[in-house]
Design an enzyme around this catalytic site. Structure first.
Site, PDB file in Angstrom:
ATOM      1  N   HIS A 127       0.843  -1.200   0.000  1.00  9.64           N
ATOM      2  CA  HIS A 127       0.000   0.000   0.000  1.00  9.64           C
ATOM      3  C   HIS A 127       0.871   1.241   0.000  1.00  9.64           C
ATOM      4  CE1 HIS A 127      -3.233   2.773   0.928  1.00  9.64           C
ATOM      5  NE2 HIS A 127      -4.043   1.809   0.543  1.00  9.64           N
TER       6      HIS A 127
ATOM      7  N   ASP B  55      -8.061  -5.345  -0.632  1.00  7.53           N
ATOM      8  CA  ASP B  55      -8.504  -6.130  -1.781  1.00  7.53           C
ATOM      9  C   ASP B  55      -8.259  -7.621  -1.594  1.00  7.53           C
ATOM     10  OD1 ASP B  55      -9.455  -4.015  -3.408  1.00  7.53           O
ATOM     11  OD2 ASP B  55      -7.390  -3.399  -3.724  1.00  7.53           O
TER      12      ASP B  55
HETATM   13  N1  CMC Z   1       4.299  -7.336  -4.643  1.00 10.66           N
HETATM   14  C1  CMC Z   1       5.646  -7.385  -4.677  1.00 10.66           C
HETATM   15  N2  CMC Z   1       6.418  -6.384  -4.262  1.00 10.66           N
HETATM   16  C2  CMC Z   1       5.804  -5.291  -3.802  1.00 10.66           C
HETATM   17  C3  CMC Z   1       4.424  -5.168  -3.712  1.00 10.66           C
HETATM   18  C4  CMC Z   1       3.664  -6.255  -4.162  1.00 10.66           C
HETATM   19  N3  CMC Z   1       2.316  -6.220  -4.137  1.00 10.66           N
HETATM   20  N4  CMC Z   1       4.097  -3.978  -3.209  1.00 10.66           N
HETATM   21  C5  CMC Z   1       5.247  -3.350  -2.968  1.00 10.66           C
HETATM   22  N5  CMC Z   1       6.273  -4.137  -3.323  1.00 10.66           N
HETATM   23  C6  CMC Z   1       7.688  -3.826  -3.207  1.00 10.66           C
HETATM   24  C7  CMC Z   1       8.165  -2.985  -4.356  1.00 10.66           C
HETATM   25  O1  CMC Z   1       8.567  -3.782  -5.445  1.00 10.66           O
HETATM   26  C8  CMC Z   1       9.295  -2.232  -3.735  1.00 10.66           C
HETATM   27  O2  CMC Z   1      10.398  -3.074  -3.635  1.00 10.66           O
HETATM   28  P1  CMC Z   1      11.869  -2.534  -3.980  1.00 10.66           P
HETATM   29  O3  CMC Z   1      12.111  -1.436  -2.964  1.00 10.66           O
HETATM   30  O4  CMC Z   1      12.704  -3.724  -3.820  1.00 10.66           O
HETATM   31  O5  CMC Z   1      11.782  -2.009  -5.371  1.00 10.66           O
HETATM   32  C9  CMC Z   1       8.810  -1.989  -2.313  1.00 10.66           C
HETATM   33  O6  CMC Z   1       7.869  -3.036  -2.039  1.00 10.66           O
HETATM   34  C10 CMC Z   1       8.132  -0.644  -2.119  1.00 10.66           C
HETATM   35  O7  CMC Z   1       7.048  -0.588  -2.984  1.00 10.66           O
HETATM   36  P2  CMC Z   1       6.614   0.691  -3.775  1.00 10.66           P
HETATM   37  O8  CMC Z   1       6.591   0.369  -5.228  1.00 10.66           O
HETATM   38  O9  CMC Z   1       7.402   1.884  -3.314  1.00 10.66           O
HETATM   39  O10 CMC Z   1       5.169   0.892  -3.274  1.00 10.66           O
HETATM   40  P3  CMC Z   1       4.153   1.888  -3.899  1.00 10.66           P
HETATM   41  O11 CMC Z   1       3.684   2.698  -2.792  1.00 10.66           O
HETATM   42  O12 CMC Z   1       4.681   2.611  -5.078  1.00 10.66           O
HETATM   43  O13 CMC Z   1       3.067   0.887  -4.467  1.00 10.66           O
HETATM   44  C11 CMC Z   1       1.152  -0.402  -4.663  1.00 10.66           C
HETATM   45  C12 CMC Z   1       1.914   0.605  -3.797  1.00 10.66           C
HETATM   46  C13 CMC Z   1      -0.225  -0.612  -4.082  1.00 10.66           C
HETATM   47  C14 CMC Z   1       1.044   0.136  -6.099  1.00 10.66           C
HETATM   48  C15 CMC Z   1       1.953  -1.730  -4.689  1.00 10.66           C
HETATM   49  O14 CMC Z   1       2.080  -2.200  -3.373  1.00 10.66           O
HETATM   50  C16 CMC Z   1       1.297  -2.769  -5.567  1.00 10.66           C
HETATM   51  O15 CMC Z   1       1.507  -2.763  -6.789  1.00 10.66           O
HETATM   52  N6  CMC Z   1       0.497  -3.688  -4.975  1.00 10.66           N
HETATM   53  C17 CMC Z   1      -0.215  -4.686  -5.763  1.00 10.66           C
HETATM   54  C18 CMC Z   1      -1.499  -4.135  -6.328  1.00 10.66           C
HETATM   55  C19 CMC Z   1      -2.541  -3.905  -5.261  1.00 10.66           C
HETATM   56  O16 CMC Z   1      -2.803  -4.751  -4.435  1.00 10.66           O
HETATM   57  N7  CMC Z   1      -3.189  -2.751  -5.333  1.00 10.66           N
HETATM   58  C20 CMC Z   1      -4.236  -2.369  -4.379  1.00 10.66           C
HETATM   59  C21 CMC Z   1      -3.756  -1.221  -3.535  1.00 10.66           C
HETATM   60  S1  CMC Z   1      -4.686  -0.898  -2.068  1.00 10.66           S
HETATM   61  C22 CMC Z   1      -6.337  -0.698  -2.480  1.00 10.66           C
HETATM   62  C23 CMC Z   1      -6.605   0.317  -3.522  1.00 10.66           C
HETATM   63  O17 CMC Z   1      -6.082   1.435  -3.504  1.00 10.66           O
HETATM   64  O18 CMC Z   1      -7.395   0.035  -4.375  1.00 10.66           O
END
Ligand code: CMC
Length: 373
Positions: free
Chosen positions: A260, A314
């Site tokens: 998140h 989710d």
């Molecule tokens: N699977 C694998 N790795 C992850 C995930 C995940 N779901 N989420 C975060 N990470 C890793 C990411 O790769 C990064 O690692 P590194 O530092 O090694 O590159 C680290 O955790 C930090 O992540 P981030 O990309 O800075 O996180 P973000 O805030 O940009 O992304 C997110 C948040 C929701 C887009 C992401 O967690 C994600 O893609 N999750 C999967 C999709 C999902 O479940 N979305 C629903 C979000 S919550 C409800 C909503 O808003 O609808």
């Protein structure tokens, strides 16, 4: 002027809001000052919708009026039904919903943007009609005729009635209401922000909602609940979870339903939804669901062991909707049925002190050069 670039607007505070607050340090979420877990434990979905639009919980008379107004506006007109039926079944149900909101906008050309009551009336009309659209589309994809709304039933009961022709037991209805309450509002998330950007140009409410639906569709946002279900079904075997996850992480895939932008120590809504899911599985699961639930549990454990990343709302919601009997592509449209409250509350709030949302960018293209002769 600052040249500090915050990609994805991470950590940027864009404006104020009085609708909800997410406190990541304490993993808490409040709507109008009330903790979401307290609302989910003690209030109906209609009461929470009223809270988001009017800033306070309704008294008995206000609630009765609200329920009556909602029940009276559920029907789609004949042309609207025809428009939706003509859309190809190959399109995603979110495209159907987006088209439906466009149609409602085309039917309502009133130019009363500054009129708060008029915007709230439009919001209530969408709130009442979106379940009818979702149910109609679910049934047509199953080759079934639509079931008209029943104004004698409450919001959730009526939705089940329109989808399946029957109302399930009270615990299933309550679990559904819990998902609606938890999905309703979440400050400046991507789709709400999209709605506020569109509103800030003084465009109309329907255009803002249409844009928000487009933003919610993506799997990094609302589309994650559908993606979670596809993932659980694709893994299928509890003994395959660890190898599947290792391969997915090795190829840098995002695991749907985890992580998140705001919560880094766990999504405040998950424990409430997990309780509701556990109850559903204990009383309504068959062998197939119990197998998927085992995949679900093992994946959560393995994900934490490998990445220390928690599930978001989710994750439990997806399996809960599956147990309730909804088809997987319907999960994100159900999210829309809920988030329409938060979006429209933000649209009204944006208009009360509007400022055009127009950020800057740092240019990285070629230096200025002459156009070749
Ligand atoms: N699977 C694998 N790795 C992850 C995930 C995940 N779901 N989420 C975060 N990470 C890793 C990411 O790769 C990064 O690692 P590194 O530092 O090694 O590159 C680290 O955790 C930090 O992540 P981030 O990309 O800075 O996180 P973000 O805030 O940009 O992304 C997110 C948040 C929701 C887009 C992401 O967690 C994600 O893609 N999750 C999967 C999709 C999902 O479940 N979305 C629903 C979000 S919550 C409800 C909503 O808003 O609808």
């Amino acid at each position: 002027m600052s040249t500090d670039i915050r990609r994805g607007l991470t950590g940027v505070v864009v404006d104020t809001t009085a609708i909800s607050t997410v406190i990541s340090e304490t993993n808490s979420l409040t709507y109008g000052g009330y903790a979401v877990q307290d609302l989910a434990a003690s209030r109906s979905w209609e009461e929470v919708a009223h809270l988001l639009w009017h800033g306070d919980l309704p008294d008995a008379t206000q609630l009765a009026d609200f329920r009556a107004a909602e029940a009276a506006q559920r029907r789609l007109d004949r042309t609207g039904q025809e428009v939706l039926r003509k859309l190809p079944e190959t399109c995603h149900p979110m495209d159907v919903l987006r088209t439906a909101v466009s149609y409602f906008g085309a039917q309502d050309p009133t130019e009363d943007l500054a009129d708060r009551a008029a915007n709230q009336a439009k919001a209530l009309s969408l709130f009442a009609k979106l379940p009818t659209v979702v149910a109609l589309d679910l049934r047509r994809r199953r080759g079934q005729d639509p079931i008209p709304p029943d104004p004698t039933l409450g919001y959730a009961e009526n939705f089940f009635h329109m989808c399946f022709g029957e109302v399930p037991s009270a615990d299933v209805v309550r679990a559904f209401e819990t998902t609606m309450i938890l999905y309703a509002e979440h400050s400046f998330n991507a789709s709400t922000f999209a709605a506020r950007v569109i509103t800030s140009t003084l465009s109309d409410l329907y255009s803002a909602v249409t844009g928000a639906i487009g933003a919610l569709k993506g799997p990094l946002h609302g589309g994650a609940n559908e993606a979670v279900m596809h993932m659980l079904v694709a893994i299928d075997d509890p003994d395959r979870v660890e190898s599947w996850l290792d391969e997915a992480l090795a190829t840098k895939q995002k695991i749907m339903g985890f992580g998140h932008r705001v919560y880094k120590n766990g999504d405040s809504r998950v424990p409430i939804m997990q309780d509701a899911l556990d109850n559903l599985i204990a009383t309504h699961a068959d062998d197939r669901v119990r197998r998927l639930a085992e995949v679900y549990t093992r994946l959560q454990t393995a994900m934490f062991q490998r990445k220390a990343i928690h599930p978001n709302l989710d994750y439990p919601s997806a399996l809960a909707y599956h147990v309730m009997g909804f088809d997987t592509p319907t999960f994100t449209p159900i999210f829309v049925m809920s988030r329409i409250t938060g979006w429209t509350a933000h649209i009204v709030e944006q208009l009360t002190a509007n400022v055009l949302i127009r950020p800057l960018s740092a240019y990285t293209g070629p230096q200025q050069r002459p156009v070749p002769a």
